[in-house]
Motif scaffolding. Sequence first.
Motif, PDB file in Angstrom:
ATOM      1  N   THR A  70     -19.767  19.444  67.027  1.00 53.63           N
ATOM      2  CA  THR A  70     -18.696  19.611  66.049  1.00 53.63           C
ATOM      3  C   THR A  70     -19.161  19.075  64.702  1.00 53.63           C
ATOM      4  OG1 THR A  70     -17.035  19.310  67.785  1.00 53.63           O
ATOM      5  CG2 THR A  70     -16.301  19.054  65.496  1.00 53.63           C
ATOM      6  N   ALA A  73     -16.256  15.831  60.063  1.00 55.50           N
ATOM      7  CA  ALA A  73     -15.065  16.065  59.243  1.00 55.50           C
ATOM      8  C   ALA A  73     -15.099  15.160  58.022  1.00 55.50           C
ATOM      9  CB  ALA A  73     -13.808  15.780  60.069  1.00 55.50           C
ATOM     10  N   THR A  96      -5.503   8.853  65.341  1.00 56.54           N
ATOM     11  CA  THR A  96      -6.667   9.536  65.926  1.00 56.54           C
ATOM     12  C   THR A  96      -6.352  11.014  66.138  1.00 56.54           C
ATOM     13  OG1 THR A  96      -7.459   7.517  66.995  1.00 56.54           O
ATOM     14  CG2 THR A  96      -8.201   9.599  67.920  1.00 56.54           C
ATOM     15  N   GLU A  97      -5.178  11.305  66.656  1.00 53.44           N
ATOM     16  CA  GLU A  97      -4.775  12.694  66.845  1.00 53.44           C
ATOM     17  C   GLU A  97      -4.709  13.444  65.509  1.00 53.44           C
ATOM     18  OE1 GLU A  97      -1.190  13.094  69.124  1.00 53.44           O
ATOM     19  OE2 GLU A  97      -1.755  11.487  70.504  1.00 53.44           O
ATOM     20  N   GLY A  99      -6.609  12.950  62.869  1.00 58.37           N
ATOM     21  CA  GLY A  99      -7.875  13.124  62.183  1.00 58.37           C
ATOM     22  C   GLY A  99      -8.445  11.942  61.452  1.00 58.37           C
ATOM     23  N   THR A 101     -10.786   8.951  60.674  1.00 58.74           N
ATOM     24  CA  THR A 101     -12.144   8.713  61.166  1.00 58.74           C
ATOM     25  C   THR A 101     -12.477   7.225  61.270  1.00 58.74           C
ATOM     26  OG1 THR A 101     -13.046   8.909  58.927  1.00 58.74           O
ATOM     27  CG2 THR A 101     -12.984  10.911  60.267  1.00 58.74           C
ATOM     28  N   ARG A 140     -10.926  15.541  70.779  1.00 57.83           N
ATOM     29  CA  ARG A 140     -11.883  15.254  69.722  1.00 57.83           C
ATOM     30  C   ARG A 140     -13.228  14.906  70.350  1.00 57.83           C
ATOM     31  NH1 ARG A 140      -9.674  11.496  64.810  1.00 57.83           N
ATOM     32  NH2 ARG A 140     -11.907  11.523  64.348  1.00 57.83           N
ATOM     33  N   GLN A 237      -4.280  16.276  56.158  1.00 56.82           N
ATOM     34  CA  GLN A 237      -4.901  17.210  57.086  1.00 56.82           C
ATOM     35  C   GLN A 237      -4.399  18.630  56.843  1.00 56.82           C
ATOM     36  OE1 GLN A 237      -7.359  16.894  58.977  1.00 56.82           O
ATOM     37  NE2 GLN A 237      -7.544  14.814  59.691  1.00 56.82           N
ATOM     38  N   SER A 242      -6.779  21.499  58.254  1.00 54.86           N
ATOM     39  CA  SER A 242      -6.998  21.117  59.646  1.00 54.86           C
ATOM     40  C   SER A 242      -5.716  21.170  60.476  1.00 54.86           C
ATOM     41  CB  SER A 242      -7.574  19.698  59.721  1.00 54.86           C
ATOM     42  OG  SER A 242      -8.809  19.636  59.062  1.00 54.86           O
TER      43      SER A 242
END
Length: 244
Positions: A70, A73, A96-97, A99, A101, A140, A237, A242
Amino acid sequence: MVRLFVPLPDPAPADVTLTGERRHYLVHVLRLEDGDALEVFDGKGRAFEARVTGLTAEAVRLVLGAVRVTPPAREMHVLQGLPKGDKLELVLQKGTELGATAFHPVATARSVVKLEPKRAEERTQRWAKIVEEAARQCRRDDVPHVHPPRPLLDAARSLTPGTLLLVLDEEESAVPLGEAFRSVAPGTPVALVIGPEGGLAREEVDGLRGLGARPVTLGSRILRTETAALAALAVMQHLDGSLG
């Protein structure tokens, strides 16, 4: 498909032997058997097809197959003022869900929670487990990094040069978060600062401004500290393409 987080070197080996907690999870929780398939992800953007090829009382052997990589991001850091109770765990899981980091739990002037070094180390280990599990569940292939707690300005100074530092400030009504976010180039790292239940002290906002931070608003409503972080991540996001 069963997924399991396993840190792996680069290049990845052809097989991996798991013991301890990971063996227990595969054998006693998931009840996998010889020949069963699963997916292994390394927390750095790689996911591998895998198959159980050996079970003993002490270990499980997995053979790794095809890999999916992947692309990285945009970096999205969350500098969260230490809140009371289990609110930070909610921010870690849902962030976390959404996005994030990296997470930086930070001590602020109005933080009620004070963590001694030993307690801070224990909490950091628990927080790391929470984001690992959240990454596994939401599919992820990377796992956000959870930094140990430290003072707010220290965490802000540690960010990579060029990171856009945005402060959610209830007294800022001129610049909406979306407007500030749209003004940055694609791929530019972004860091969000969210105060604890009592918000940020004005001297903290001024200190962040001195580091180049931009105070922004999410609108006229006063959001709870745990809601603000997640709402802000969702906005960014979405604008990044995203989310829906």
